[in-house]
Design a protein around this motif. Structure first.
Motif, mmCIF file in Angstrom:
data_model
loop_
_atom_site.group_PDB
_atom_site.id
_atom_site.type_symbol
_atom_site.label_atom_id
_atom_site.label_comp_id
_atom_site.label_asym_id
_atom_site.label_seq_id
_atom_site.Cartn_x
_atom_site.Cartn_y
_atom_site.Cartn_z
ATOM 1 N N GLY A 277 -13.739 -4.398 6.715
ATOM 2 C CA GLY A 277 -13.503 -5.823 6.922
ATOM 3 C C GLY A 277 -14.103 -6.653 5.809
ATOM 4 O O GLY A 277 -14.879 -7.586 6.045
ATOM 5 N N VAL A 278 -13.763 -6.313 4.581
ATOM 6 C CA VAL A 278 -14.391 -6.905 3.405
ATOM 7 C C VAL A 278 -14.006 -8.374 3.238
ATOM 8 O O VAL A 278 -12.840 -8.743 3.384
ATOM 9 N N ALA B 205 -13.899 3.274 -5.869
ATOM 10 C CA ALA B 205 -14.184 4.586 -5.295
ATOM 11 C C ALA B 205 -13.131 4.910 -4.244
ATOM 12 O O ALA B 205 -12.355 4.047 -3.831
ATOM 13 N N ARG B 206 -13.133 6.166 -3.805
ATOM 14 C CA ARG B 206 -12.247 6.622 -2.734
ATOM 15 C C ARG B 206 -13.072 6.904 -1.476
ATOM 16 O O ARG B 206 -14.240 7.313 -1.573
ATOM 17 N N PRO C 212 -15.630 -1.402 -4.976
ATOM 18 C CA PRO C 212 -14.546 -1.544 -4.007
ATOM 19 C C PRO C 212 -14.000 -0.149 -3.688
ATOM 20 O O PRO C 212 -13.959 0.723 -4.558
ATOM 21 N N VAL C 213 -13.596 0.057 -2.453
ATOM 22 C CA VAL C 213 -13.067 1.356 -2.032
ATOM 23 C C VAL C 213 -11.580 1.193 -1.740
ATOM 24 O O VAL C 213 -11.180 0.280 -1.008
ATOM 25 N N VAL C 214 -10.773 2.067 -2.333
ATOM 26 C CA VAL C 214 -9.318 1.956 -2.196
ATOM 27 C C VAL C 214 -8.738 3.239 -1.619
ATOM 28 O O VAL C 214 -9.308 4.324 -1.770
ATOM 29 N N ASP C 215 -7.582 3.097 -0.962
ATOM 30 C CA ASP C 215 -6.892 4.266 -0.422
ATOM 31 C C ASP C 215 -5.942 4.835 -1.469
ATOM 32 O O ASP C 215 -5.969 4.429 -2.640
ATOM 33 N N GLU C 216 -5.084 5.757 -1.057
ATOM 34 C CA GLU C 216 -4.174 6.409 -2.003
ATOM 35 C C GLU C 216 -3.176 5.440 -2.618
ATOM 36 O O GLU C 216 -2.650 5.684 -3.705
ATOM 37 N N ALA C 217 -2.916 4.332 -1.931
ATOM 38 C CA ALA C 217 -1.994 3.324 -2.454
ATOM 39 C C ALA C 217 -2.716 2.280 -3.305
ATOM 40 O O ALA C 217 -2.119 1.274 -3.683
ATOM 41 N N GLU C 218 -4.012 2.522 -3.585
ATOM 42 C CA GLU C 218 -4.842 1.604 -4.375
ATOM 43 C C GLU C 218 -5.090 0.283 -3.656
ATOM 44 O O GLU C 218 -5.422 -0.724 -4.286
ATOM 45 N N LEU D 285 -7.269 -2.109 -1.127
ATOM 46 C CA LEU D 285 -8.674 -2.249 -0.748
ATOM 47 C C LEU D 285 -8.874 -1.932 0.731
ATOM 48 O O LEU D 285 -8.196 -2.489 1.591
ATOM 49 N N VAL D 286 -9.821 -1.033 1.025
ATOM 50 C CA VAL D 286 -10.123 -0.680 2.415
ATOM 51 C C VAL D 286 -11.597 -0.880 2.753
ATOM 52 O O VAL D 286 -12.004 -0.767 3.905
#
Length: 219
Positions: A13-14, A99-100, A121-127, A129-130
Motif C-alpha cells: 500500500g505504498v 527489487a523483486r 521500490p518493489v515491482v512484479d513481473e510486469a514491472e 509497483l507492488v
C-alpha cells in the motif's frame, strides 16, 4: 530452512507520487504519512524514480540566495513561491532502482550498497509497483529471538537438511552470534555446516569448534 524475502518485509500500500505531482503536495504527503521518500510512477504504475526529503532540500537550497531567502524579489510580497511549478519528475532521482518480491535480504542489501540507495521500490513481473523496502525493513531479520535461531539451526539445518543426529552438534546462540561444538563424521562437512548456519536469517556470526569424530587429539 526458509529465508524471508523482500516480499515478506516490504511495505504494501505504498504512498506514491506521479510525474506531475507538485513540490508542496510531495512535502505534505511525506509529512502526513511519516515517510522520507516516495516512489514516482508513470501512468501505468511503473516506477520511474524516487523523490526523497534530500531531493526536496537540495532544490530549496539551489533556489535560495546566499542568505537562505528565496531568490525571487517578490517572494515575501505574496507572489508565488520559488518552488511553485516544480514537479516530482524534476525532483526525483532516476531511474528507479528496483527489487523483486522473491529476492532474499542479501540480494536486496547488495543492490542497495552497490547503487548507494536507502530504499528500493518493489515491482512484479510486469514491472508494476507492488511495494517498497527500506534498509530498516531488511534489518528486521536480525530482531529474531536467539531461541528461534537455535531451533532453526538445530532442527532445520543440522537434522533435516544435513541428516546429523541431534547429539552430534551443540548449538548456542547469544545476540545472534552462533557457537557450534561437537564432532562430525568428516572434515568436509564442517564448512558446509558453517555456511548454512551463516545463511539463516538473523545470524550475525558463526564460531565453529567442530572436529572430525575420529580425530581424538583435536581440541
Amino acid at each position: 530452512m526458509q529465508h524471508r524475502t523482500v516480499g515478506d518485509l516490504m511495505t504494501h500500500g505504498v504512498v506514491l507520487a506521479r510525474r506531475d505531482t507538485p513540490f508542496k503536495n510531495i512535502v505534505t504527503m511525506l509529512s502526513d504519512n511519516e515517510v522520507t521518500a516516495l516512489p514516482v510512477v508513470d501512468d501505468i504504475g511503473h516506477p520511474v524514480g524516487v523523490v526523497s526529503e534530500a531531493d526536496l532540500l537540495r532544490t530549496v537550497t539551489a533556489r535560495s540566495g546566499p542568505t537562505g531567502l528565496p531568490r525571487s524579489p517578490n517572494a515575501s510580497n505574496g507572489a508565488p513561491d520559488a518552488n511553485d511549478g516544480i514537479t516530482a519528475e524534476q525532483l526525483m532521482s532516476a531511474p528507479a532502482v528496483c527489487a523483486r518480491p522473491e529476492w532474499t535480504v542479501v540480494e536486496a542489501a547488495r543492490l542497495m550498497d552497490t547503487e548507494g540507495v536507502k530504499r528500493l521500490p518493489v515491482v512484479d513481473e510486469a514491472e508494476t509497483l507492488v511495494g517498497i523496502v527500506s534498509r530498516g525493513d531488511l534489518l528486521r531479520v536480525f530482531l529474531r529471538r536467539d531461541d528461534a535461531l537455535r531451533d532453526e539451526i538445530a532442527g532445520d539445518v543440522l537434522v533435516r537438511t544435513l541428516g546429523l543426529a541431534p547429539s552430534d552438534v551443540a548449538v548456542d546462540v547469544r545476540d545472534g552470534r552462533v557457537t557450534l561444538k561437537g564432532r562430525v563424521e568428516t572434515e568436509q562437512i564442517i564448512p558446509v555446516i558453517e555456511r548454512l548456519c551463516r545463511g539463516v536469517d538473523g545470524v550475525v556470526s558463526v564460531h565453529s569448534a567442530l572436529h572430525r569424530r575420529l580425530d581424538e587429539t583435536a581440541d
